[in-house]
Design a protein around this motif. Structure first.
Motif, mmCIF file in Angstrom:
data_model
loop_
_atom_site.group_PDB
_atom_site.id
_atom_site.type_symbol
_atom_site.label_atom_id
_atom_site.label_comp_id
_atom_site.label_asym_id
_atom_site.label_seq_id
_atom_site.Cartn_x
_atom_site.Cartn_y
_atom_site.Cartn_z
ATOM 1 N N ARG A 240 0.813 -1.214 0.000
ATOM 2 C CA ARG A 240 0.000 0.000 0.000
ATOM 3 C C ARG A 240 0.849 1.267 0.000
ATOM 4 O O ARG A 240 0.814 2.071 0.925
ATOM 5 N N PRO A 241 1.644 1.435 -1.021
ATOM 6 C CA PRO A 241 2.599 2.549 -1.036
ATOM 7 C C PRO A 241 1.905 3.903 -1.183
ATOM 8 O O PRO A 241 0.864 4.020 -1.840
ATOM 9 N N GLU A 242 2.477 4.907 -0.588
ATOM 10 C CA GLU A 242 2.066 6.297 -0.780
ATOM 11 C C GLU A 242 3.179 7.004 -1.547
ATOM 12 O O GLU A 242 4.361 6.711 -1.366
ATOM 13 N N ALA A 243 2.786 7.969 -2.388
ATOM 14 C CA ALA A 243 3.768 8.635 -3.241
ATOM 15 C C ALA A 243 4.882 9.280 -2.422
ATOM 16 O O ALA A 243 6.057 9.214 -2.795
ATOM 17 N N ALA A 244 4.532 9.901 -1.299
ATOM 18 C CA ALA A 244 5.555 10.569 -0.481
ATOM 19 C C ALA A 244 6.553 9.556 0.077
ATOM 20 O O ALA A 244 7.768 9.819 0.113
ATOM 21 N N ASP A 245 6.053 8.394 0.511
ATOM 22 C CA ASP A 245 6.953 7.355 1.028
ATOM 23 C C ASP A 245 7.857 6.832 -0.077
ATOM 24 O O ASP A 245 9.048 6.575 0.147
ATOM 25 N N ILE A 246 7.292 6.657 -1.255
ATOM 26 C CA ILE A 246 8.082 6.154 -2.376
ATOM 27 C C ILE A 246 9.198 7.139 -2.726
ATOM 28 O O ILE A 246 10.355 6.759 -2.931
ATOM 29 N N ARG A 247 8.855 8.425 -2.785
ATOM 30 C CA ARG A 247 9.877 9.437 -3.096
ATOM 31 C C ARG A 247 10.999 9.411 -2.060
ATOM 32 O O ARG A 247 12.179 9.543 -2.401
ATOM 33 N N ARG A 248 10.632 9.265 -0.798
ATOM 34 C CA ARG A 248 11.638 9.244 0.252
ATOM 35 C C ARG A 248 12.573 8.047 0.093
ATOM 36 O O ARG A 248 13.804 8.186 0.164
ATOM 37 N N VAL A 249 11.982 6.872 -0.156
ATOM 38 C CA VAL A 249 12.790 5.664 -0.311
ATOM 39 C C VAL A 249 13.669 5.758 -1.554
ATOM 40 O O VAL A 249 14.849 5.400 -1.529
ATOM 41 N N LEU A 250 13.107 6.254 -2.648
ATOM 42 C CA LEU A 250 13.901 6.382 -3.874
ATOM 43 C C LEU A 250 15.056 7.345 -3.679
ATOM 44 O O LEU A 250 16.161 7.134 -4.208
ATOM 45 N N LYS A 251 14.824 8.408 -2.929
ATOM 46 C CA LYS A 251 15.909 9.349 -2.653
ATOM 47 C C LYS A 251 17.012 8.675 -1.847
ATOM 48 O O LYS A 251 18.206 8.848 -2.119
ATOM 49 N N GLU A 252 16.609 7.870 -0.878
ATOM 50 C CA GLU A 252 17.597 7.160 -0.053
ATOM 51 C C GLU A 252 18.392 6.150 -0.882
ATOM 52 O O GLU A 252 19.585 5.942 -0.665
ATOM 53 N N LEU A 253 17.711 5.558 -1.872
ATOM 54 C CA LEU A 253 18.360 4.555 -2.705
ATOM 55 C C LEU A 253 19.103 5.171 -3.890
ATOM 56 O O LEU A 253 19.762 4.479 -4.653
ATOM 57 N N GLY A 254 18.905 6.487 -4.059
ATOM 58 C CA GLY A 254 19.585 7.153 -5.163
ATOM 59 C C GLY A 254 18.890 6.968 -6.485
ATOM 60 O O GLY A 254 19.503 7.097 -7.551
ATOM 61 N N GLY A 255 17.578 6.666 -6.460
ATOM 62 C CA GLY A 255 16.839 6.427 -7.689
ATOM 63 C C GLY A 255 16.189 7.677 -8.228
ATOM 64 O O GLY A 255 16.214 8.747 -7.628
ATOM 65 N N ARG A 256 15.577 7.506 -9.398
ATOM 66 C CA ARG A 256 14.928 8.615 -10.095
ATOM 67 C C ARG A 256 13.537 8.812 -9.540
ATOM 68 O O ARG A 256 12.810 7.878 -9.290
ATOM 69 N N THR A 257 13.139 10.062 -9.328
ATOM 70 C CA THR A 257 11.776 10.385 -8.935
ATOM 71 C C THR A 257 11.171 11.337 -9.925
ATOM 72 O O THR A 257 11.874 12.072 -10.622
ATOM 73 N N ALA A 258 9.819 11.308 -9.992
ATOM 74 C CA ALA A 258 9.130 12.197 -10.924
ATOM 75 C C ALA A 258 8.444 13.318 -10.159
ATOM 76 O O ALA A 258 8.206 13.199 -8.975
#
Length: 258
Positions: A240-258
Motif C-alpha cells: 500500500r505505497p504512498e507517493a511521499a513514502d516512495i519518493r523518500r525511499v527512492l531518494k535514499e536509494l539514489g533512484g529517479r523520482t518524478a
C-alpha cells in the motif's frame, strides 16, 4: 490529483494459495553473452487480483524482468509460471499462443494499428486467435469510456484516448495477467490519472492482475504493492505505497523520482 481507492477488494484469503498466483518467478536470472547480469535471482509471486508496481532507475533490470515474466525473453536460470503453466515447458508456438490468449500488454507507445478502426484494434487479439469477437470488443471499449468511438481511427484520438483503447485491447481476452510498461510515461497528468483509474478498476472490479513498470511515484501509489530493483536485484518492497513514502525511499536509494 489523488487516488480514489485505498484498499484492495477483490483478492480473498483463498487467492493467496500457490495455485492462485497469476505470476510466479522462482530464482529467475538473466545473464547476457557479454557477461552482463541483468537480473540476479528474483523470487516473486503475484496473487490473482493484485496490482504490482515495479520501480527502479534506467538499466536496473525492470524491463528485463517484465520481458522474462511475459515470455518475451527466456531467463538464463530459474522458472516463470503464468498461472500453473511453466513457460520453459512451452515451444515457441505454444508460447506465442499463451501470450496472445492469457497475457495482456500495455506499453508507453500504444502500438495501435493506424489503418484499423478503434473497434478493430480492440478485436485484433481475438481475431488473431481465430475467435469471433461478437460484441466483446465493443463491451471492452465501453468499459474504458470509448463506446462511441469504435468507428474512429487512432489518428483521430488523443494520446490518452489511444492508451485507453490499448487497455481495452489488453483486457478483451480476459487475460491471466496484464503487463504495463510505463503506461503513463507519455501522457499529461489528467490523461495519466484516467489510465491509472482504469487499471485500478480492472483489478478491483473485474479481478484482473496488473504488473506495471514505472518510474513515477504517483503512478506506483495506485498499486497494492511497489517493489524496487537496483542493478538487477530486488532491494525494497512496500505494501500500500504512498507517493511521499516512495519518493523518500527512492531518494535514499539514489533512484529517479518524478
Amino acid at each position: 490529483m489523488k487516488r480514489q481507492w485505498r484498499g484492495r477488494t477483490t483478492a480473498t484469503a483463498e487467492q493467496t494459495g500457490t495455485r492462485h498466483h497469476a505470476l510466479t518467478l522462482d530464482g529467475v536470472t538473466r545473464e547476457y553473452r557479454s557477461g552482463v547480469v541483468a537480473l540476479h535471482p528474483i523470487h516473486l509471486t503475484v496473487p490473482r487480483g493484485r496490482f504490482l508496481a515495479v520501480m527502479g532507475p534506467s538499466g536496473c533490470g525492470k524491463s528485463t524482468l517484465l520481458q522474462c515474466a511475459a515470455g518475451l525473453d527466456r531467463p538464463t536460470a530459474g522458472t516463470v509460471r503464468i498461472g500453473g503453466t511453466q513457460l520453459s515447458s512451452l515451444n515457441e508456438a505454444a508460447l506465442t499462443r499463451l501470450r496472445r490468449e492469457r497475457i495482456g500488454f500495455v506499453f508507453q507507445a500504444h502500438h495501435l494499428v493506424p489503418s484499423l478502426s478503434v473497434a478493430e484494434n480492440v478485436a485484433l487479439p481475438l481475431m488473431l486467435g481465430g475467435e469471433s469477437p461478437g460484441d466483446r470488443h465493443l463491451r471492452a471499449l465501453a468499459a474504458v469510456g470509448l463506446g462511441d468511438r469504435g468507428g474512429a481511427v487512432p489518428s483521430e484520438l488523443s494520446g490518452g484516448q489511444c492508451q485507453r483503447v490499448a487497455i481495452a485491447r489488453a483486457l478483451v481476452t480476459t487475460p491471466d495477467i496484464v503487463f504495463a510498461d510505463e503506461p503513463t510515461g507519455a501522457l499529461d497528468p489528467a490523461a495519466a490519472e484516467e489510465v491509472l483509474t482504469l487499471l485500478r478498476q480492472a483489478v478491483d472490479r473485474d479481478g484482473h492482475t496488473v504488473v506495471m513498470v514505472t518510474h513515477d511515484p504517483f503512478a506506483a501509489a495506485w498499486a497494492d504493492e511497489a517493489l524496487y530493483l537496483m542493478r538487477g536485484k530486488l532491494v525494497w518492497r512496500q505494501e500500500r505505497p504512498e507517493a511521499a513514502d516512495i519518493r523518500r525511499v527512492l531518494k535514499e536509494l539514489g533512484g529517479r523520482t518524478a
